[in-house]
Design a protein around this motif. Structure first.
Motif, PDB file in Angstrom:
ATOM      1  N   HIS A 236      71.398  43.156  52.770  1.00 11.37           N
ATOM      2  CA  HIS A 236      70.602  44.186  53.433  1.00 11.37           C
ATOM      3  C   HIS A 236      70.391  43.812  54.896  1.00 11.37           C
ATOM      4  CE1 HIS A 236      69.794  45.995  49.528  1.00 11.37           C
ATOM      5  NE2 HIS A 236      69.524  44.797  49.078  1.00 11.37           N
ATOM      6  N   LEU A 237      69.984  44.808  55.681  1.00 10.46           N
ATOM      7  CA  LEU A 237      69.758  44.564  57.104  1.00 10.46           C
ATOM      8  C   LEU A 237      68.723  43.468  57.310  1.00 10.46           C
ATOM      9  CD1 LEU A 237      70.357  45.359  60.008  1.00 10.46           C
ATOM     10  CD2 LEU A 237      68.602  47.138  59.831  1.00 10.46           C
ATOM     11  N   GLY A 238      67.687  43.459  56.433  1.00  7.95           N
ATOM     12  CA  GLY A 238      66.664  42.430  56.544  1.00  7.95           C
ATOM     13  C   GLY A 238      67.241  41.040  56.419  1.00  7.95           C
ATOM     14  N   GLY A 239      68.286  40.888  55.585  1.00  7.84           N
ATOM     15  CA  GLY A 239      68.905  39.583  55.434  1.00  7.84           C
ATOM     16  C   GLY A 239      69.526  39.093  56.729  1.00  7.84           C
ATOM     17  N   HIS A 240      70.205  39.990  57.434  1.00  8.03           N
ATOM     18  CA  HIS A 240      70.796  39.629  58.721  1.00  8.03           C
ATOM     19  C   HIS A 240      69.696  39.220  59.714  1.00  8.03           C
ATOM     20  CE1 HIS A 240      74.706  41.030  57.408  1.00  8.03           C
ATOM     21  NE2 HIS A 240      74.189  42.190  57.059  1.00  8.03           N
ATOM     22  N   LYS A 241      68.598  39.970  59.686  1.00 11.86           N
ATOM     23  CA  LYS A 241      67.497  39.658  60.606  1.00 11.86           C
ATOM     24  C   LYS A 241      66.869  38.316  60.283  1.00 11.86           C
ATOM     25  CE  LYS A 241      66.237  44.478  61.600  1.00 11.86           C
ATOM     26  NZ  LYS A 241      65.197  45.527  61.453  1.00 11.86           N
ATOM     27  N   GLY A 242      66.656  38.056  58.982  1.00 16.82           N
ATOM     28  CA  GLY A 242      66.059  36.782  58.608  1.00 16.82           C
ATOM     29  C   GLY A 242      66.930  35.612  59.005  1.00 16.82           C
TER      30      GLY A 242
END
Length: 363
Positions: A236-242
């Motif tokens: 998910h996009l959140g994974g890339h951000k994290g």
């Protein structure tokens, strides 16, 4: 069972003192650990004594290490943590950052040769309590985060904390987060409480979710190959951000200040070598940009608008970052800090090995 926070503090002080930590260092370390438990961050409070005892036993931790400023350039400085616990060194780093922010409008201080420093939010709150904006990042000793599209963990749970003071009648806005879905030590808390993990926290070597907290402990604390997913999960996009935030946190709190990067350090680290964890502390004075009253008036308006948003559940008001911890602190001050029997047994055993009395008192 719930225990009084003064007795938890007394227990931490007695154990750290028996281990050889000087009083002025035990006082600040115990304060930070107890405040962390009061705010409900059970993963970073008294439960950390187990890890600290292991580090001391291995010879990694120089418990009497005295932090000191080794570089000082106008608005910046570098603190050497002397291979001790991270709490005194990080607290010194933020105090220096606050002093410099009052003088120059901004203070940016690095800490090197440190170890685990507890909850990053404590140090950000130091800045907001002084009427300043605080930013904190840190490197880590663990290798837990699985990068986007990777099949193995490489980065740590590198935390980020931010705190901004508000006007009278408003609490500061405080963000305190791991850059993975959860901090590794939260898995330990679930294990101590014999609870099942939510799916999506930990994955095994094949990328499959692990929900048994006993099994997850092996993956998180490196008996097996696996790890914790980045915020939001790797697909998910959140994974890339994290993942990106973790890398940023390491660059500021690790590479820039001269701390180690665990995958590289582990290739040559001997069992008794310190971990050389690094931290980054920044304090910013809003008065460097505008009148303080104008700043707080605007931030208070932002807070009021957010609080005024229509709640999804009328029984649950809209909250800002930092408010759940403040609510938990009030509750635990009144009713005590809960501890599972497994942790109580660990603390009792650690106190016994240190040659000090068991001091926890139930509320």
């Amino acid at each position: 069972m719930n225990f009084t926070h003064p007795s938890i503090r007394a227990q931490i002080v007695s154990i750290l003192t028996a281990w050889g930590m000087p009083k002025h260092l035990t006082d600040i370390t115990a304060e930070i650990m107890v405040e962390t438990d009061l705010m409900g961050v059970d993963s970073h409070g008294i439960s950390m004594l187990m890890a600290y005892e292991e580090m001391l036993k291995l010879g990694q931790l120089r418990i009497a290490g005295e932090p000191r400023v080794v570089r000082d350039f106008a608005a910046t400085a570098l603190v050497d943590g002397a291979d001790g616990l991270g709490h005194p060194a990080a607290a010194m780093g933020m105090r220096v950052a606050i002093e410099k922010a009052r003088q120059f409008g901004i203070g940016a201080v690095g800490v090197v040769n440190s170890h685990h420093f507890g909850a990053a939010g404590y140090y950000a709150r130091m800045a907001s309590s002084a009427g300043l904006i605080g930013l904190v990042t840190s490197s880590t000793r663990g290798i837990l985060m699985v990068p986007t599209r990777a099949a193995e963990p490489v980065l740590g749970t590198n935390p980020i904390a931010f705190a901004a003071p508000a006007g009278p009648g408003h609490k500061p806005v405080v963000l305190d987060m791991a850059t993975t879905t959860v901090a590794g030590n939260k898995v330990k808390v679930y294990h101590l409480n014999d609870k099942t993990l939510p799916e999506g926290w930990v994955q095994d070597e094949g990328g499959r979710p692990v929900t048994d907290s006993r099994v997850a402990m092996d993956y998180v604390f490196k008996k097996k190959e696996g790890g914790i997913t980045p915020v939001g999960g790797p697909e998910h996009l959140g994974g890339h951000k994290g993942y990106g935030l973790a890398l940023m946190a390491h660059i500021l709190g690790g590479t820039m200040v001269g701390a180690s990067f665990s995958p590289i350090r582990n290739r040559t680290q001997k069992p008794d070598d310190p971990n050389n964890i690094g931290h980054f502390m920044m304090a910013i004075d809003p008065r460097a940009y505008r009148d303080m009253e104008e700043y707080t008036t605007d931030l208070d308006a932002v807070i009021d608008v957010l609080h005024g948003a229509a709640p999804a559940d009328p029984a649950k008001p809209v909250l800002l970052p930092g408010e759940p911890e403040e609510m938990m602190r009030e509750k635990r001050l009144a009713h005590g800090i809960p501890m599972p029997q497994s942790l109580i047994d660990h603390v009792r055993a650690i106190a016994g090995r240190a040659g000090v009395a068991y001091e926890l008192k139930e509320t």
